[in-house]
Design an enzyme around this catalytic site. Structure first.
Site, mmCIF file in Angstrom:
data_model
loop_
_atom_site.group_PDB
_atom_site.id
_atom_site.type_symbol
_atom_site.label_atom_id
_atom_site.label_comp_id
_atom_site.label_asym_id
_atom_site.label_seq_id
_atom_site.Cartn_x
_atom_site.Cartn_y
_atom_site.Cartn_z
ATOM 1 N N GLY A 1 -0.787 -33.582 2.036
ATOM 2 C CA GLY A 1 -1.250 -32.416 1.311
ATOM 3 C C GLY A 1 -0.091 -31.469 1.042
ATOM 4 O O GLY A 1 0.941 -31.503 1.722
ATOM 5 N N CYS A 2 -0.271 -30.607 0.050
ATOM 6 C CA CYS A 2 0.819 -29.697 -0.339
ATOM 7 C C CYS A 2 1.095 -28.651 0.740
ATOM 8 O O CYS A 2 2.255 -28.410 1.104
ATOM 9 C CB CYS A 2 0.511 -29.041 -1.681
ATOM 10 S SG CYS A 2 -1.137 -28.289 -1.799
ATOM 11 N N TYR A 3 0.049 -28.026 1.285
ATOM 12 C CA TYR A 3 0.259 -27.065 2.366
ATOM 13 C C TYR A 3 0.897 -27.725 3.592
ATOM 14 O O TYR A 3 1.842 -27.169 4.177
ATOM 15 C CB TYR A 3 -1.064 -26.427 2.770
ATOM 16 C CG TYR A 3 -1.576 -25.304 1.900
ATOM 17 C CD1 TYR A 3 -0.795 -24.191 1.615
ATOM 18 C CD2 TYR A 3 -2.874 -25.331 1.391
ATOM 19 C CE1 TYR A 3 -1.278 -23.145 0.839
ATOM 20 C CE2 TYR A 3 -3.372 -24.287 0.625
ATOM 21 C CZ TYR A 3 -2.575 -23.195 0.344
ATOM 22 O OH TYR A 3 -3.066 -22.154 -0.409
ATOM 23 N N THR B 1 2.875 -30.266 3.701
ATOM 24 C CA THR B 1 4.275 -30.596 3.413
ATOM 25 C C THR B 1 5.183 -29.420 3.700
ATOM 26 O O THR B 1 6.146 -29.515 4.473
ATOM 27 C CB THR B 1 4.429 -31.050 1.953
ATOM 28 O OG1 THR B 1 3.743 -32.293 1.768
ATOM 29 C CG2 THR B 1 5.897 -31.222 1.587
ATOM 30 N N VAL B 2 4.893 -28.277 3.084
ATOM 31 C CA VAL B 2 5.791 -27.139 3.244
ATOM 32 C C VAL B 2 5.667 -26.529 4.637
ATOM 33 O O VAL B 2 6.676 -26.137 5.243
ATOM 34 C CB VAL B 2 5.556 -26.082 2.138
ATOM 35 C CG1 VAL B 2 4.173 -25.471 2.214
ATOM 36 C CG2 VAL B 2 6.634 -25.015 2.173
#
Length: 344
Positions: free
Chosen positions: A147-149, A151-152
């Site tokens: 997921g994008c959240y 990842t960061v």
């Protein structure tokens, strides 16, 4: 001449599918095969993704096993819960890369709590920069894109946790643009609702990406990890800025923290630690497969504070898919991917 790699993209009418196609168009080894959709099947791709000019005349086909068969790689950019049936119909000779959540979580109980329904299982997790995932992804035939959240958030705090600089009690506050919610029409994402407004949502540990962040951080820490995650919706189309903090271990300084991050990411092509004192901004990573980071110490509160930014559609989704495609097929990991953002 080396033969082209034929790649099909399912869910090509959505934001993630469109971004996958944008990146694949620049990939020197890829030939784009079938582009498919659900309710938009039968429409020309250019009517829905007008920025993809080389593919504008392609007609979106129905997402069926017959349409997807015969490709070297199939990238799934489908709603949660739909990837399992499609993947089951494809043979092991096809690399399947899922941009959805279906195969990210290893714990069936976590899946049931945050997503509901039957747990489809877990595939190799597509975050090469985490622990030893790169070796797992080489030659993998099934890959779950993070997921994008997660990842960061993961990459922003993992070096500090792995080095023992902090207690495993992590707070994440992350602001995201509206494209992270997908392309389906939702009243709270209308321009008149979003412009000039910032709002919190899924507060109190209820966001679906929370167990994924915990799962990731447990790979770099021997013991339980607590994560408090609060997502924010802000008026921009794409991008995430995550502020991640945790209590400091005794004696840790800002120089210690910076040195740990510098060592952890020195050889990573897509994770960039900024010079001391320079802080990440989302526009620097727009369209790029990169994470920009900075870290310091709040001496008064005795907390480590790290900030990371990512384009949720590129490194946060589609870029990760292409990065994983490269690893699975034994290609240069950076092929077809840029570290150059678009600004302003």
């Amino acid at each position: 001449m080396t033969s082209a790699i034929r790649v099909a993209v399912a869910g090509a009418s959505g934001y993630a599918g469109g971004e996958v196609l944008r990146l694949l168009l620049a990939h020197p080894r890829v030939e784009i095969g079938a582009v498919t959709a659900g309710s938009n099947a039968g429409e020309p791709l250019g009517a829905l993704q007008p920025h993809l000019l080389p593919l504008a005349d392609r007609i979106l086909e129905a997402t069926t096993p017959e349409t997807l068969a015969g490709h070297d790689v199939v990238v799934l950019a489908l709603p949660h819960g739909q990837s399992g049936a499609v993947a089951d119909a494809l043979g092991d000779d096809t690399v399947v890369i899922d941009c959805g959540a279906d195969f990210r979580l290893s714990d069936p109980a976590a899946w049931a709590r945050f997503y509901g329904g039957e747990h489809a299982g877990a595939w190799p997790y597509g975050l090469p920069e985490l622990a030893d995932q790169r070796s797992v992804l080489r030659a993998a035939r099934r890959i779950a894109v993070p997921g994008c959240y997660p990842t960061v958030s993961t990459l922003t705090i993992a070096p500090a946790l792995a080095a023992g600089l902090i207690a495993p009690d992590i707070t994440v506050v992350a602001a995201s643009g509206t494209s992270g919610a997908g392309r389906a029409v939702k009243p709270h994402l209308m321009g008149s609702e979003v412009m000039g407004n910032a709002s919190a949502y899924a507060v109190g540990g209820t966001h679906r990406h929370t167990p994924e962040i915990v799962q990731n951080l447990q790979l770099v820490h021997d013991g339980a990890v607590a994560v408090s995650f609060t997502p924010l919706l802000v008026p921009m189309a794409r991008g995430i800025l995550a502020t991640v903090s945790a209590p400091l271990a005794a004696g840790v300084t800002a120089d210690d923290a910076y040195a740990a991050y510098d060592k952890a990411y020195a050889d990573e092509p897509f994770v960039h630690l900024l010079p001391p004192g320079q802080w990440p901004q989302t526009q620097s990573v727009t369209g790029a497969n990169t994470v920009h980071l900075q870290v310091t110490v709040d001496e008064t509160a005795r907390r480590l504070v790290a900030v990371g930014v990512v384009d949720n559609l590129t490194k946060g989704t589609a870029g990760a898919a292409v990065q994983c495609l490269n690893l699975a097929l034994g290609l240069d990991e950076t092929l077809g991917l840029t570290t150059v953002g678009v600004a302003p």
